[in-house]
Scaffold this motif. Structure first.
Motif, PDB file in Angstrom:
ATOM      1  N   SER A 121      11.507 -36.501  11.840  1.00  0.00           N
ATOM      2  CA  SER A 121      11.429 -36.461  10.369  1.00  0.00           C
ATOM      3  C   SER A 121      10.384 -37.470   9.918  1.00  0.00           C
ATOM      4  CB  SER A 121      12.799 -36.852   9.780  1.00  0.00           C
ATOM      5  OG  SER A 121      13.072 -38.211  10.108  1.00  0.00           O
ATOM      6  N   GLY A 170      10.728 -31.498   7.012  1.00  0.00           N
ATOM      7  CA  GLY A 170      10.377 -32.359   5.878  1.00  0.00           C
ATOM      8  C   GLY A 170      11.375 -33.459   5.563  1.00  0.00           C
ATOM      9  N   HIS A 186      10.462 -28.320  16.777  1.00  0.00           N
ATOM     10  CA  HIS A 186      10.317 -28.588  15.339  1.00  0.00           C
ATOM     11  C   HIS A 186      11.252 -29.773  15.106  1.00  0.00           C
ATOM     12  CE1 HIS A 186       9.924 -27.809  11.097  1.00  0.00           C
ATOM     13  NE2 HIS A 186      11.175 -27.465  10.940  1.00  0.00           N
ATOM     14  N   SER A 213       5.073 -28.312   8.419  1.00  0.00           N
ATOM     15  CA  SER A 213       6.341 -28.954   8.082  1.00  0.00           C
ATOM     16  C   SER A 213       7.132 -28.026   7.163  1.00  0.00           C
ATOM     17  CB  SER A 213       6.066 -30.298   7.401  1.00  0.00           C
ATOM     18  OG  SER A 213       7.265 -30.995   7.183  1.00  0.00           O
ATOM     19  N   SER A 268       5.989 -29.181  15.359  1.00  0.00           N
ATOM     20  CA  SER A 268       5.999 -29.354  13.907  1.00  0.00           C
ATOM     21  C   SER A 268       7.148 -30.293  13.538  1.00  0.00           C
ATOM     22  CB  SER A 268       6.140 -28.001  13.193  1.00  0.00           C
ATOM     23  OG  SER A 268       7.278 -27.308  13.667  1.00  0.00           O
TER      24      SER A 268
END
Ligand code: SF4
Length: 360
Positions: free
Chosen positions: A139, A171, A136, A208, A168
């Motif tokens: 950005s 945000g 994850h 996200s 993923s």
């Protein structure tokens, strides 16, 4: 019925509120607002669970050409420039995996020499060694930066990173108000571009999170404008798994003279976010920036997730914030708040309902 009574009724019925109504909520007494937010949380999550994840943030470089005024992390602010080698990154992930961790957040600066090949190479090597780890990472600003540096369309950047193994993307929204962005992060993407990155990620089926860094001189109405952007994008895409507000810490930044936001500001933002963002299931208590005790109180005011436990990160630490937490402390803190701690994965699926029993 007064306007306030009718707004309260609307909230407790689970109906959508308007930006003007969100504005009015900020004038409510904190406990009344927090109570309404908690009632709203119960409509979505009737069971009092609070999730957390075992993760590690790896800030692989602080070399950054954006040099945002609010950042203490980039080389040129408080810290010396550094770049982690691939073996250093891999050994950090090995440590995480040995402890049962499941998620890695790779985050760096906007490095002038890093191209799409640098990022895909890093992702591919990590996934080759640790196929089960969820990446994850990066950005919206980093993705836009790679696209510009490599002269490759954003959709291809995302497709290539995804096929290399990126799962993923956080945000990292800062404040989605261009008046503020033009002042404090002149070289970073603007609000519309952030929205475009979210749409592009959605086209590729990626998830996200939405964040908000407040306390950088924005007005209350501008904070609500940020929430409006998030709610609109979520209506359109459903891309956000969670919303995470946190306060800007001015220490060691170019904005050091600014007064930091207060605990009351934080709790009100958590509560208003829970009520206004009716299309986001998880609101995270930001213990890393707000401290464990304030995050614990946020759990009574609409928040229902504590984020990552094994967090090793340098961006917040660069401002002098020293909050650390281990698994046992997290579990105690959640239980003391009257909630049920659950270990979750990056997709908020519960991995362990009795994490204290399995992982001490
Ligand atoms: S906030 Fe991010 S983009 Fe801005 S200077 Fe810091 S590392 Fe660079």
């Amino acid at each position: 019925m007064t306007a306030k009574e009718s707004l309260k009724k609307k909230i407790l019925a689970g109906r959508r509120i308007s930006p003007a109504e969100a504005d009015a909520l900020f004038s409510w007494d904190l406990l009344e607002l927090g109570g309404a937010a908690d009632m709203r949380r119960r409509l979505i999550h009737p069971v009092n669970t609070v999730g957390f994840i075992l993760d590690r943030i790896i800030n692989f470089t602080n070399v950054c050409e954006a040099a945002c005024d609010f950042c203490a992390f980039h080389a040129g602010a408080a810290l010396k420039p550094y770049e982690l080698s691939m073996p250093e990154i891999l050994s950090k992930i090995e440590e995480l995996q040995a402890l049962g961790g499941t998620q890695v957040m790779l985050q760096g600066g906007l490095h002038p020499r890093h191209t799409l090949a640098t990022y895909t190479g890093m992702v591919r090597e990590i996934k080759k060694r640790f196929p089960a780890v969820c990446l994850h990472s990066f950005s919206p600003s980093e993705l836009a930066h790679i696209s510009a540096k490599s002269a490759v369309p954003l959709d291809r950047v995302i497709a290539d990173l995804q096929s290399a193994g990126l799962d993923s993307v956080p945000g990292a929204a800062d404040m989605l108000v261009d008046r503020i962005r033009a002042k404090v992060s002149r070289k970073k993407i603007r609000t519309d571009e952030w929205v475009e990155v979210m749409r592009a990620l959605h086209r590729h089926g990626m998830k996200s999170s939405a964040t908000m860094t407040y306390g950088m001189g924005e007005t209350q109405k501008e904070r609500i404008a940020h929430l409006e952007v998030v709610r609109r994008v979520q209506d359109e895409t459903g891309i956000f798994r969670a919303f995470i507000p946190w306060s800007f810490s001015p220490k060691r930044t170019k904005m050091e003279s600014m007064a930091p936001a207060t605990g009351i500001d934080y709790l009100k933002i958590v509560a208003v976010s829970r009520i206004f963002l009716d299309n986001i299931r998880y609101i995270q208590a930001g213990w890393l920036t707000e401290g464990l005790k304030l995050a614990q109180i946020a759990l009574a005011m609409g928040a229902n997730d504590m984020g990552g436990v094994l967090t090793e990160e340098k961006v917040v630490k660069a401002t002098g914030a020293g909050t650390k937490a281990g698994m046992a402390e997290f579990i105690d803190l959640i239980k003391n708040a009257g909630k049920i701690p659950v270990l979750r994965d990056s997709d908020y699926k519960i991995l362990d309902r009795r994490p204290g029993g399995r992982l001490k």
